[in-house]
Write an enzyme that holds these catalytic residues in place. Structure first.
Site, PDB file in Angstrom:
ATOM      1  N   THR A  32       0.767  -1.272  -0.098  1.00 17.13           N
ATOM      2  CA  THR A  32      -0.175   0.094  -0.090  1.00 17.13           C
ATOM      3  C   THR A  32       0.962   1.255   0.007  1.00 17.13           C
ATOM      4  OG1 THR A  32      -1.742  -1.358   1.119  1.00 17.13           O
ATOM      5  CG2 THR A  32      -1.661   1.114   1.509  1.00 17.13           C
ATOM      6  N   GLY A  33       0.324   2.286  -0.541  1.00 15.82           N
ATOM      7  CA  GLY A  33       1.079   3.670  -0.507  1.00 15.82           C
ATOM      8  C   GLY A  33       1.495   4.071  -1.986  1.00 15.82           C
ATOM      9  N   ASP A  85       6.237  -4.143  -1.444  1.00 18.10           N
ATOM     10  CA  ASP A  85       5.559  -3.102  -0.776  1.00 18.10           C
ATOM     11  C   ASP A  85       6.453  -1.888  -0.448  1.00 18.10           C
ATOM     12  OD1 ASP A  85       3.905  -1.491   0.907  1.00 18.10           O
ATOM     13  OD2 ASP A  85       3.543  -3.063   2.428  1.00 18.10           O
ATOM     14  N   ALA A  87       8.057   1.263   2.274  1.00 22.45           N
ATOM     15  CA  ALA A  87       8.329   1.639   3.653  1.00 22.45           C
ATOM     16  C   ALA A  87       8.537   3.251   4.067  1.00 22.45           C
ATOM     17  CB  ALA A  87       9.703   0.906   3.933  1.00 22.45           C
ATOM     18  N   GLU A 107      -0.537  -5.187   5.830  1.00 22.99           N
ATOM     19  CA  GLU A 107       0.791  -5.445   5.301  1.00 22.99           C
ATOM     20  C   GLU A 107       1.594  -6.367   6.120  1.00 22.99           C
ATOM     21  OE1 GLU A 107       1.360  -0.901   3.634  1.00 22.99           O
ATOM     22  OE2 GLU A 107       2.182  -1.478   5.637  1.00 22.99           O
ATOM     23  N   LYS A 125      14.293   7.159   2.177  1.00 26.61           N
ATOM     24  CA  LYS A 125      13.929   6.176   3.113  1.00 26.61           C
ATOM     25  C   LYS A 125      14.937   5.326   3.864  1.00 26.61           C
ATOM     26  CE  LYS A 125       9.602   7.061   1.739  1.00 26.61           C
ATOM     27  NZ  LYS A 125       8.655   6.196   1.238  1.00 26.61           N
TER      28      LYS A 125
HETATM   29  C1  5RP Z   1       1.379   2.069   4.208  1.00 29.17           C
HETATM   30  C2  5RP Z   1       2.937   1.762   4.315  1.00 29.17           C
HETATM   31  C3  5RP Z   1       3.519   2.183   3.144  1.00 29.17           C
HETATM   32  O1  5RP Z   1       4.608   1.462   2.680  1.00 29.17           O
HETATM   33  C4  5RP Z   1       4.558   3.568   3.586  1.00 29.17           C
HETATM   34  O2  5RP Z   1       3.898   4.478   4.160  1.00 29.17           O
HETATM   35  C5  5RP Z   1       5.209   4.159   2.482  1.00 29.17           C
HETATM   36  O3  5RP Z   1       4.223   4.940   1.591  1.00 29.17           O
HETATM   37  P1  5RP Z   1       4.839   5.651   0.287  1.00 29.17           P
HETATM   38  O4  5RP Z   1       5.270   4.648  -0.821  1.00 29.17           O
HETATM   39  O5  5RP Z   1       3.477   6.309  -0.161  1.00 29.17           O
HETATM   40  O6  5RP Z   1       6.028   6.639   0.831  1.00 29.17           O
HETATM   41  O7  5RP Z   1       3.409   1.489   4.975  1.00 29.17           O
HETATM   42  O8  5RP Z   1       0.630   1.578   5.397  1.00 29.17           O
END
Ligand code: 5RP
Length: 223
Positions: A32-33, A85, A87, A107, A125
């Site tokens: 997600t994200g 995913d 982070a 997740e 990150k």
């Molecule tokens: C969602 C998450 C996402 O993986 C995390 O917040 C990173 O999001 P983005 O890719 O928008 O920076 O853990 O619950």
């Protein structure tokens, strides 16, 4: 490259990784994200090679279905060869803070089933010691005040994520000021607080592979 371009680059690299490593007809775990969204868009042209996906949130389910990718219930799935995913932070041991988007519990469940966790991030990150990003903790609503007091005893400053309810009907406390020198120990400790569903430390089950987008392109790091 802009941050959005870096996210697209790692999303494409992860789709290429999946095409290369996931057996034909398998089920892909999808995070997600905004970075995971780039992966979903890059995965869409390959959809006929896979049976479908397991989604870590309602938002991801909708995006997958929008591309015509079948979304399966995790209870009907025995094997997820690869989970991709993003982070919020990731350290040198591929331990992560996740849950900026509030989907941490689902997740973590999909990650627990997956054989290989591929984390996709832009270089911002990557950290030496986690904790600058506030640690999300999903909490049963009636336990919010109790859990906040217990988190304060651990040295953190919890703040309720205003106006936010998780896909599971719970609330999130974002905890600042924790010294995360022992991610595995802290993950276990916070999960022992009665009323906590789970917390956003992914150290008991870290990533296996990191695809990091930076100025020189995407580097792939195995844990
Ligand atoms: C969602 C998450 C996402 O993986 C995390 O917040 C990173 O999001 P983005 O890719 O928008 O920076 O853990 O619950």
């Amino acid at each position: 490259m802009t941050q959005d371009e870096l996210k697209q680059a790692v999303g494409q690299a992860a789709a290429d990784y999946v095409a290369q490593h996931a057996p034909a007809g398998s089920i892909i775990g999808v995070g997600t994200g905004s970075t995971a969204n780039c992966f979903i868009d890059a995965l869409a042209p390959l959809k006929d090679r896979f049976r479908g996906a397991v989604a870590s949130s309602e938002a991801t389910r909708k995006r997958l279905e929008g591309h015509g990718i079948p979304v399966l219930d995790l209870n009907d799935v025995e094997d997820i060869p690869i989970y991709v995913d993003g982070a919020d932070e990731i350290d040198g041991g591929l331990n992560m803070i996740k849950g900026g988007g509030g989907a941490l519990t689902r997740e973590k469940i999909v990650a627990a089933v997956a054989r290989t966790f591929v984390c996709i991030c832009d270089a911002s990150k990557r950290v030496e010691v986690m904790g600058r990003f506030p640690l999300p903790v999903e909490v049963i609503p009636m336990a919010r005040a109790h859990v906040a007091r217990e988190l304060a005893k651990l040295g953190g400053t919890p703040v309720l994520r205003e106006g936010f309810v998780t896909d599971n009907g719970n609330v999130i406390l974002d905890v600042r000021g924790l010294a995360i020198t022992d991610p595995k120990g802290l993950e276990a400790r916070i999960n022992q607080i009665t009323g906590v569903v789970t917390n956003g430390l992914f150290a008991v089950r870290p990533a296996d592979v990191l695809m990091l987008g930076g100025a020189d392109g995407v580097s792939t790091i195995a844990g």
